[in-house]
Design a protein around this motif. Structure first.
Motif, short mmCIF file in Angstrom:
data_model
loop_
_atom_site.label_atom_id
_atom_site.label_comp_id
_atom_site.label_asym_id
_atom_site.label_seq_id
_atom_site.Cartn_x
_atom_site.Cartn_y
_atom_site.Cartn_z
N ILE A 158 -18.64 -6.24 -43.62
CA ILE A 158 -17.52 -6.04 -44.54
C ILE A 158 -16.51 -7.17 -44.42
CG2 ILE A 158 -15.52 -4.56 -45.02
CD1 ILE A 158 -17.28 -2.16 -44.26
N ARG A 159 -16.20 -7.55 -43.17
CA ARG A 159 -15.22 -8.62 -42.95
C ARG A 159 -15.69 -9.95 -43.52
NH1 ARG A 159 -14.39 -5.87 -37.62
NH2 ARG A 159 -12.33 -4.88 -37.75
N GLU A 160 -16.97 -10.25 -43.32
CA GLU A 160 -17.51 -11.51 -43.85
C GLU A 160 -17.46 -11.51 -45.38
OE1 GLU A 160 -21.37 -11.88 -42.18
OE2 GLU A 160 -20.66 -12.55 -40.21
N ALA A 161 -17.82 -10.37 -45.98
CA ALA A 161 -17.79 -10.28 -47.44
C ALA A 161 -16.35 -10.35 -47.95
CB ALA A 161 -18.45 -8.98 -47.90
N TYR A 162 -15.43 -9.79 -47.19
CA TYR A 162 -14.01 -9.82 -47.56
C TYR A 162 -13.48 -11.25 -47.55
CZ TYR A 162 -8.96 -8.88 -47.07
OH TYR A 162 -7.60 -8.86 -47.22
N ARG A 163 -13.86 -12.02 -46.53
CA ARG A 163 -13.45 -13.43 -46.46
C ARG A 163 -14.04 -14.21 -47.65
NH1 ARG A 163 -12.30 -14.79 -41.03
NH2 ARG A 163 -11.08 -13.05 -40.18
N SER A 164 -15.29 -13.91 -47.99
CA SER A 164 -15.92 -14.59 -49.12
C SER A 164 -15.21 -14.25 -50.42
CB SER A 164 -17.40 -14.20 -49.22
OG SER A 164 -18.11 -14.61 -48.07
N GLU A 166 -12.06 -13.43 -50.67
CA GLU A 166 -10.78 -14.16 -50.64
C GLU A 166 -10.98 -15.60 -51.11
OE1 GLU A 166 -7.15 -14.94 -47.46
OE2 GLU A 166 -9.22 -14.98 -46.75
N GLN A 167 -12.03 -16.24 -50.66
CA GLN A 167 -12.30 -17.62 -51.07
C GLN A 167 -12.60 -17.72 -52.56
OE1 GLN A 167 -11.90 -20.40 -49.26
NE2 GLN A 167 -11.11 -19.04 -47.67
N GLU A 168 -13.32 -16.73 -53.07
CA GLU A 168 -13.64 -16.70 -54.50
C GLU A 168 -12.37 -16.57 -55.33
OE1 GLU A 168 -15.74 -16.56 -58.12
OE2 GLU A 168 -16.29 -17.27 -56.12
N ILE A 169 -11.47 -15.69 -54.89
CA ILE A 169 -10.20 -15.51 -55.61
C ILE A 169 -9.36 -16.78 -55.55
CG2 ILE A 169 -8.02 -14.22 -55.58
CD1 ILE A 169 -9.63 -11.78 -54.66
N HIS A 170 -9.36 -17.43 -54.38
CA HIS A 170 -8.65 -18.71 -54.25
C HIS A 170 -9.22 -19.75 -55.20
CE1 HIS A 170 -5.47 -18.90 -51.28
NE2 HIS A 170 -6.15 -18.12 -50.45
N SER A 171 -10.54 -19.85 -55.25
CA SER A 171 -11.19 -20.87 -56.07
C SER A 171 -10.90 -20.66 -57.56
CB SER A 171 -12.70 -20.87 -55.83
OG SER A 171 -13.29 -19.66 -56.28
N ARG A 172 -10.62 -19.44 -57.95
CA ARG A 172 -10.31 -19.13 -59.35
C ARG A 172 -8.82 -19.31 -59.66
NH1 ARG A 172 -14.14 -14.52 -61.91
NH2 ARG A 172 -16.05 -14.97 -60.76
N GLY A 173 -8.06 -19.68 -58.64
CA GLY A 173 -6.64 -19.92 -58.85
C GLY A 173 -5.80 -18.67 -59.01
#
Length: 518
Positions: A158-164, A166-173
């Motif tokens: 869950i934590r690894e997927a949560y970090r991923s 977060e990165q996806e949301i960051h990449s979308r601005g």
């Protein structure tokens, strides 16, 4: 001595190791420690200086709060500033854990393990039974250890997927603030304030004044959403600037303390829906969303017992009927909480500025009331303008009052806890203005620093995340959500009524036995 500053941090090979037992010793010794990214941090000298309030850190002590820190703070905090309080690397006790693995699929049916024990000559029946019981206990212990290990693996996933995510949301601005949306909201705020002042100052009939009060309520209702953004540092991303914006909106215009809000709300985000720790669900004597409040719980936030006394039993018995009525007085209560915080809490940030802001509020609002023709209309104006803000209080409580209040311990992952204790409210996009975009509270709790105007775009990503890791995503429309909350309140109220009936019957039985004896 352990390192205290970033420059003192030792190299990877020579960093001090802090075992699980040592970590527990630090806690028992009164040290304020927590774990972040497998490192231990000691914040004895910082806890009272924490910009988000000491209570927020106090609720996070003694456990791993990696995801909580990352979600609530900008990167510069957890990448640089936190190193000032580094103590050592955390080494958990894993000697008794087993990695739970799924058995490989085979053509043959897998046999269940069989517990066997041979009869030894001369062994008594009792000794044999005791040996069987010990064997079962040992096997059960193995199952428990396997279960804990599997839980650890699930949490890791869950934590690894949560970090991923977060990165996806960051990449979308989507962590970037859309100032155009604030410009549109500024036009709405200005319109509501203008209408309120026009009806109030130029009115000739009672309904004119009441219309002015209604528009004032709408103005305050809408403005709170931006104050919320400022409290989360979600406007400029700069703590000092956003704090000043929050003070102007909340204190000077609304008469409420942004400092109090941050002090309690940050705790709410860390220990969401925990009866003993979350101030946002501690509303006795008026509401109890779980029967755990029947036990005179001690509030770690308010630092006092929450008594389930006669008044609480009365109000809670009818809380599903009184819900909207009580919430209509919410703004009056916010004044009380603001003054209690500013006048009694230690180490209040910008105390004088906030007290000055609230003073200015009462001056301008009092001056506005003086233009009304009679005292009856003035009193009515206050009640209408204050009580019609109740939709905001419904929106605030809606996402949590009907959700789980179970404590699953410190090992539950942050995303799992947020999604278990929070619901989202579904609505058409054209109604986002009414909810302020904060109807997506589950998304907001996962990522508090995402500007609320971007929360809707995150919903599909969060829904897919939940599907991938096997978590449930709760989303209801506004009417269904209200039904869930009222149903939960009624369930608790029914338990109080049942307790009263049992007490009454016991009293009658005791009275009858006493009369019969005499």
């Amino acid at each position: 001595m352990p390192p205290n500053t970033a420059s003192d941090i030792l190299s990877e090979s020579t960093r001090p190791l802090i075992t699980q037992d040592k970590f527990q010793e630090l806690i028992k010794g009164g040290d304020k420690v927590f774990i972040y990214e497998s490192k231990v941090y000691k914040v004895n000298n910082f806890i009272e200086k924490h910009p988000g309030g000491s209570a927020a850190i106090a609720s996070a002590l003694g456990r791993d709060v990696t995801d909580e820190i990352r979600s609530m703070h900008p990167p510069k905090v957890y990448e640089k500033m936190i190193n000032l309080y580094y103590l050592g690397d955390y080494m958990p006790d894993i000697s008794t854990r087993k990695l739970a693995t799924k058995p490989k699929k085979t053509q043959q049916k897998t046999e269940q393990p069989v517990l066997e024990l041979s009869w030894e000559g001369g062994m008594s029946v009792k000794a044999y039974d005791d040996a069987i019981e010990d064997l079962h206990k040992h096997h059960a212990k193995d199952l428990v250890e396997d279960s804990k290990a599997q839980q650890d693996l699930d949490n890791m996933k869950i934590r690894e997927a949560y970090r991923s995510l977060e990165q996806e949301i960051h990449s979308r601005g989507l962590f970037e603030c859309n100032y155009y949306k604030y410009a549109k909201e500024g036009c709405r705020y200005t319109t509501l304030l203008f209408l309120s002042l026009w009806f109030t100052l130029h009115g000739t009939q009672t309904w004119h004044y009441m219309a002015g009060a209604a528009f004032m309520a709408a103005f305050w209702h809408q403005l709170v959403f931006t104050a919320h953004d400022a409290g989360h540092n979600g406007i400029t991303g700069k703590v000092e600037i956003d704090h000043i914006i929050g003070v102007i909106i909340a204190d000077f215009i609304g008469g409420l303390s942004i400092g109090w809000w941050k002090h309690s709300h940050n705790v709410h985000h860390i220990v969401t829906n925990h009866p003993e720790h979350d101030p946002d669900i501690q509303h006795l004597p008026f509401f109890a969303i779980t029967n755990k409040f029947f036990n005179n719980l001690y509030s770690t936030y308010h630092k006092r017992v929450l008594p389930f006394d006669a008044a609480a039993r009365f109000f809670v018995s009818y809380q599903h009927y009184l819900y909207y009525l009580v919430l209509s007085f919410g703004r009056f209560n916010l004044h009380r909480l603001s003054f209690m915080y500013l006048l009694t809490e230690k180490n209040v940030r910008n105390r004088k500025l906030e007290l000055s802001g609230i003073t200015v509020f009462f001056i301008w609002f009092g001056t506005l009331l003086s233009y009304l023709p009679t005292w009856k209309i003035r009193v009515a104006y206050v009640f209408v303008s204050y009580m019609l803000t109740f939709p905001l209080h419904v929106q605030i409580t809606l996402s949590h009052f009907g959700m789980s209040t179970e404590d699953k311990g410190p090992n539950e992952s942050f995303p799992a806890k947020m999604l278990r204790t929070t619901m989202d409210v579904d609505c058409p996009e054209w109604l986002d203005w009414f909810h302020g975009g904060l109807q997506y509270q589950a998304v907001h709790h996962l990522f508090p620093r995402i500007p609320r105007h971007n929360l809707r775009e995150c919903v599909p990503l969060v829904r897919q995340f939940c599907k991938d890791v096997g978590l449930h995503y709760y989303m209801y429309n506004f009417s269904t959500g209200n039904g869930v909350v009222l149903g939960g309140l009624k369930s608790v109220a029914d338990q109080v009524t049942f307790m009263k009936e049992v007490a009454k019957n016991n009293a009658e039985i005791w009275s009858g036995e006493k009369h019969h004896t005499h």
